[in-house]
Design an enzyme around this catalytic site. Structure first.
Site, PDB file in Angstrom:
ATOM      1  N   PHE A 128      42.120  58.711 -23.378  1.00  0.00           N
ATOM      2  CA  PHE A 128      40.771  58.692 -22.812  1.00  0.00           C
ATOM      3  C   PHE A 128      40.391  60.108 -22.352  1.00  0.00           C
ATOM      4  O   PHE A 128      41.190  60.780 -21.695  1.00  0.00           O
ATOM      5  CB  PHE A 128      40.705  57.705 -21.636  1.00  0.00           C
ATOM      6  CG  PHE A 128      39.311  57.453 -21.173  1.00  0.00           C
ATOM      7  CD1 PHE A 128      38.460  56.644 -21.901  1.00  0.00           C
ATOM      8  CD2 PHE A 128      38.827  58.060 -20.025  1.00  0.00           C
ATOM      9  CE1 PHE A 128      37.153  56.422 -21.489  1.00  0.00           C
ATOM     10  CE2 PHE A 128      37.518  57.846 -19.605  1.00  0.00           C
ATOM     11  CZ  PHE A 128      36.679  57.030 -20.337  1.00  0.00           C
ATOM     12  N   ASP A 197      48.750  55.876 -17.496  1.00  0.00           N
ATOM     13  CA  ASP A 197      47.427  55.377 -17.113  1.00  0.00           C
ATOM     14  C   ASP A 197      47.373  53.906 -17.542  1.00  0.00           C
ATOM     15  O   ASP A 197      47.497  53.587 -18.734  1.00  0.00           O
ATOM     16  CB  ASP A 197      46.343  56.199 -17.825  1.00  0.00           C
ATOM     17  CG  ASP A 197      44.926  55.771 -17.433  1.00  0.00           C
ATOM     18  OD1 ASP A 197      44.744  54.618 -16.974  1.00  0.00           O
ATOM     19  OD2 ASP A 197      43.997  56.579 -17.624  1.00  0.00           O
ATOM     20  N   TYR A 222      37.890  48.393 -11.904  1.00  0.00           N
ATOM     21  CA  TYR A 222      36.648  47.727 -12.338  1.00  0.00           C
ATOM     22  C   TYR A 222      36.742  47.066 -13.704  1.00  0.00           C
ATOM     23  O   TYR A 222      35.789  46.458 -14.153  1.00  0.00           O
ATOM     24  CB  TYR A 222      35.454  48.702 -12.323  1.00  0.00           C
ATOM     25  CG  TYR A 222      35.690  50.033 -13.003  1.00  0.00           C
ATOM     26  CD1 TYR A 222      35.664  50.155 -14.380  1.00  0.00           C
ATOM     27  CD2 TYR A 222      35.932  51.179 -12.252  1.00  0.00           C
ATOM     28  CE1 TYR A 222      35.888  51.364 -14.994  1.00  0.00           C
ATOM     29  CE2 TYR A 222      36.152  52.402 -12.851  1.00  0.00           C
ATOM     30  CZ  TYR A 222      36.129  52.495 -14.218  1.00  0.00           C
ATOM     31  OH  TYR A 222      36.364  53.700 -14.823  1.00  0.00           O
ATOM     32  N   LYS A 223      37.898  47.180 -14.378  1.00  0.00           N
ATOM     33  CA  LYS A 223      38.014  46.572 -15.711  1.00  0.00           C
ATOM     34  C   LYS A 223      38.599  45.165 -15.567  1.00  0.00           C
ATOM     35  O   LYS A 223      37.927  44.260 -15.089  1.00  0.00           O
ATOM     36  CB  LYS A 223      38.858  47.466 -16.609  1.00  0.00           C
ATOM     37  CG  LYS A 223      38.259  48.851 -16.847  1.00  0.00           C
ATOM     38  CD  LYS A 223      39.193  49.676 -17.702  1.00  0.00           C
ATOM     39  CE  LYS A 223      38.765  51.124 -17.806  1.00  0.00           C
ATOM     40  NZ  LYS A 223      37.541  51.294 -18.596  1.00  0.00           N
ATOM     41  N   ARG A 386      33.851  47.521 -30.246  1.00  0.00           N
ATOM     42  CA  ARG A 386      34.990  47.185 -29.383  1.00  0.00           C
ATOM     43  C   ARG A 386      34.724  45.884 -28.629  1.00  0.00           C
ATOM     44  O   ARG A 386      33.665  45.727 -28.021  1.00  0.00           O
ATOM     45  CB  ARG A 386      35.176  48.345 -28.413  1.00  0.00           C
ATOM     46  CG  ARG A 386      36.495  48.400 -27.718  1.00  0.00           C
ATOM     47  CD  ARG A 386      36.630  49.670 -26.900  1.00  0.00           C
ATOM     48  NE  ARG A 386      35.759  49.669 -25.742  1.00  0.00           N
ATOM     49  CZ  ARG A 386      36.031  50.244 -24.569  1.00  0.00           C
ATOM     50  NH1 ARG A 386      37.166  50.896 -24.436  1.00  0.00           N
ATOM     51  NH2 ARG A 386      35.192  50.216 -23.575  1.00  0.00           N
TER      52      ARG A 386
HETATM   53  C1  LIG Z   1      42.097  54.981 -19.956  1.00  0.00           C
HETATM   54  C2  LIG Z   1      41.049  55.317 -18.951  1.00  0.00           C
HETATM   55  N1  LIG Z   1      41.355  56.158 -17.940  1.00  0.00           N
HETATM   56  C3  LIG Z   1      40.421  56.488 -17.005  1.00  0.00           C
HETATM   57  C4  LIG Z   1      39.147  55.987 -17.075  1.00  0.00           C
HETATM   58  C5  LIG Z   1      38.088  56.434 -16.099  1.00  0.00           C
HETATM   59  O1  LIG Z   1      38.458  56.231 -14.807  1.00  0.00           O
HETATM   60  P1  LIG Z   1      37.532  56.682 -13.578  1.00  0.00           P
HETATM   61  O2  LIG Z   1      36.111  56.607 -14.012  1.00  0.00           O
HETATM   62  O3  LIG Z   1      37.880  55.676 -12.519  1.00  0.00           O
HETATM   63  O4  LIG Z   1      37.932  58.034 -13.188  1.00  0.00           O
HETATM   64  C6  LIG Z   1      38.807  55.088 -18.081  1.00  0.00           C
HETATM   65  C7  LIG Z   1      37.440  54.518 -18.134  1.00  0.00           C
HETATM   66  O5  LIG Z   1      37.059  53.787 -18.977  1.00  0.00           O
HETATM   67  C8  LIG Z   1      39.770  54.759 -19.044  1.00  0.00           C
HETATM   68  O6  LIG Z   1      39.478  53.937 -20.062  1.00  0.00           O
END
Ligand SMILES: Cc1ncc(COP(=O)(O)O)c(C=O)c1O
Length: 427
Positions: A128, A197, A222-223, A386
């Site tokens: 990401f 992560d 939030y997911k 997706r």
């Molecule tokens: C793998 C991954 N890491 C981090 C994040 C973003 O995290 P944050 O917005 O809480 O920093 C996302 C958001 O979709 C994600 O998919």
């Protein structure tokens, strides 16, 4: 499979009652819980209670009387039950990006304190972007180098230059899942630390951080944890590191005695030092409701039972799409062991179809999302449709109906309508 078969699977599903924990809009098939989870039915009343009673009546007394001050630890421990952590090892704080900055900094400090000459942070090219941005900027600041490679090439790149292997357990674009235990073991065998992560894992797939021997982990609220838009994130550090090194954001909430108000920073023992500033109480209360919806599966088999249903849902959807939509190709692994809780599709001959098809589905109330391809890398060049499958609230018939809608959108050419071809800021 026909619709009756799907309905029969729902009738026999022991997890079906968990859906009643949610407020789902009428006429919506929600396949985007991997981006923003659904609103739990308990959240509005709980947030209202925090606002009206704990804040409105209790005022500042609620930091003690309502337990606000220990909420990051309390909710952290609940999340810990989903990721193979022991009590006292996980806290809720900040965003995933900020927490990644903290743990990656701590990991680099461990390497430097050992007088090691290792200077490579190794990660996956399709990780990401925020993870890569954070790693890139830290690497620059601390004199390290960020090296990126495709998933299959990573083991071959672990060597005596590697300081940290930083990966997202389930890839956000494809849903491909790393074998956390095997990858962590390989990183350790090469003398590197492993940072994970869990954004697409916590509440979605079983995770055993201790079993895998992981060093650090972060993830989103939030997911799949259903904490609400912008819910705070979590951070876990193995006890062998937690008290040994400081993270760089030395805020007062991570101090050993925040209310002593001394001028010098003294980090709290253990994971509490990964806190920084005042926790966002309303968001934390909402997150706790979300996490509770996942923990409600514990008497029904917990993450193991959720995983079995998630695989059955993703398999059903992928099989139906394969039978109904010859224009589309599966971009997620077909092998259950390698797939997270999502199904990603591409349109190989016509990649420009992906965005309007997703929009046309949303127009029908079938909500998935679109992720742009990376034209500079042939393996990831195609745009992606997706679809996330959250077994807490999705039914087999939802997976079946979504595939039928997808077929209808493609066959009817509905996706050609101008309103479905207009790009929105959030895709
Ligand atoms: C793998 C991954 N890491 C981090 C994040 C973003 O995290 P944050 O917005 O809480 O920093 C996302 C958001 O979709 C994600 O998919």
């Amino acid at each position: 499979m026909n619709r009756q078969d799907a309905l029969a699977l729902d009738a026999a599903d022991p997890l079906a009652p968990l859906r009643h924990q949610f407020t789902l809009p009428e006429g919506v098939l929600y396949l985007d819980g991997n981006s923003l989870g659904v609103l739990p039915a308990a959240t509005a009343a709980r947030v209202q209670q925090v606002v009206a009673e704990e804040w409105g009546q209790g005022l500042i007394r609620s930091w003690n009387s309502a337990g606000w001050i220990t909420l990051p630890q309390r909710v952290g421990d609940k999340i810990g039950r989903l990721i193979g952590a022991q009590p006292g090892e996980t806290v809720v704080a900040d965003s995933t990006s900020v927490n990644l900055f903290k743990v990656l900094s701590a990991a680099l400090s461990i390497v430097q304190a050992a007088s090691s000459t290792r200077r490579v942070i190794l990660s996956e090219r399709s990780n990401f972007p925020t993870d890569l941005y954070i790693a890139e900027s830290l690497a620059r600041e601390r004199g390290f180098e960020l090296v990126l490679a495709d998933a299959d090439a990573l083991p071959g790149l672990l060597d005596d230059r590697t300081a940290v292997l930083m990966l997202t357990h389930v890839n956000y674009r494809t849903g491909r899942m790393h074998d956390m235990a095997a990858v962590t073991t390989a990183a350790h065998a090469a003398g590197a630390l492993a940072v994970w992560d869990l954004a697409h894992s916590a509440g979605a797939v079983p995770v055993d951080l201790h079993g895998a021997g992981a060093d650090f982990a972060v993830g989103c609220g939030y997911k799949y944890l259903n904490g609400g838009p912008g819910a705070p994130a979590f951070v876990w550090v193995h006890p062998r590191h937690a008290s040994a090194f400081q993270q760089p954001l030395a805020g007062w909430m991570g101090h050993a005695a925040p209310f002593a108000f001394t001028p010098g920073y003294r980090p709290a023992p253990g994971i509490a030092r990964y806190l920084c500033g005042t926790p966002p109480l309303l968001s934390m209360a909402a997150l706790e409701c979300g996490v509770d919806t996942v923990l409600a599966a514990e008497p029904l088999g917990g993450m193991g039972a959720l995983r079995a249903k998630s695989l059955a849902l993703t398999r059903l959807f992928a099989d139906e799409v394969a039978a109904r939509c010859p224009q589309l190709a599966l971009a997620s692994p077909a092998d259950d062991a390698l797939r997270g809780s999502q199904v990603c599709l591409t349109c190989p001959g016509q990649t420009e179809l992906a965005y309007p098809v997703v929009q046309a589905l949303i127009g029908r109330g079938v909500i998935g999302d679109f992720r742009a391809g990376d034209p500079s890398h042939p393996a990831d060049a195609l745009d992606i449709l997706r679809f996330g499958f959250t077994p807490l609230y999705l039914r087999y018939v939802d997976a079946f109906d979504a595939a039928v809608h997808l077929q209808q959108v493609l066959d009817s050419g509905e996706w050609r309508r101008p309103e479905f071809n207009r790009r929105h800021a959030v895709t």
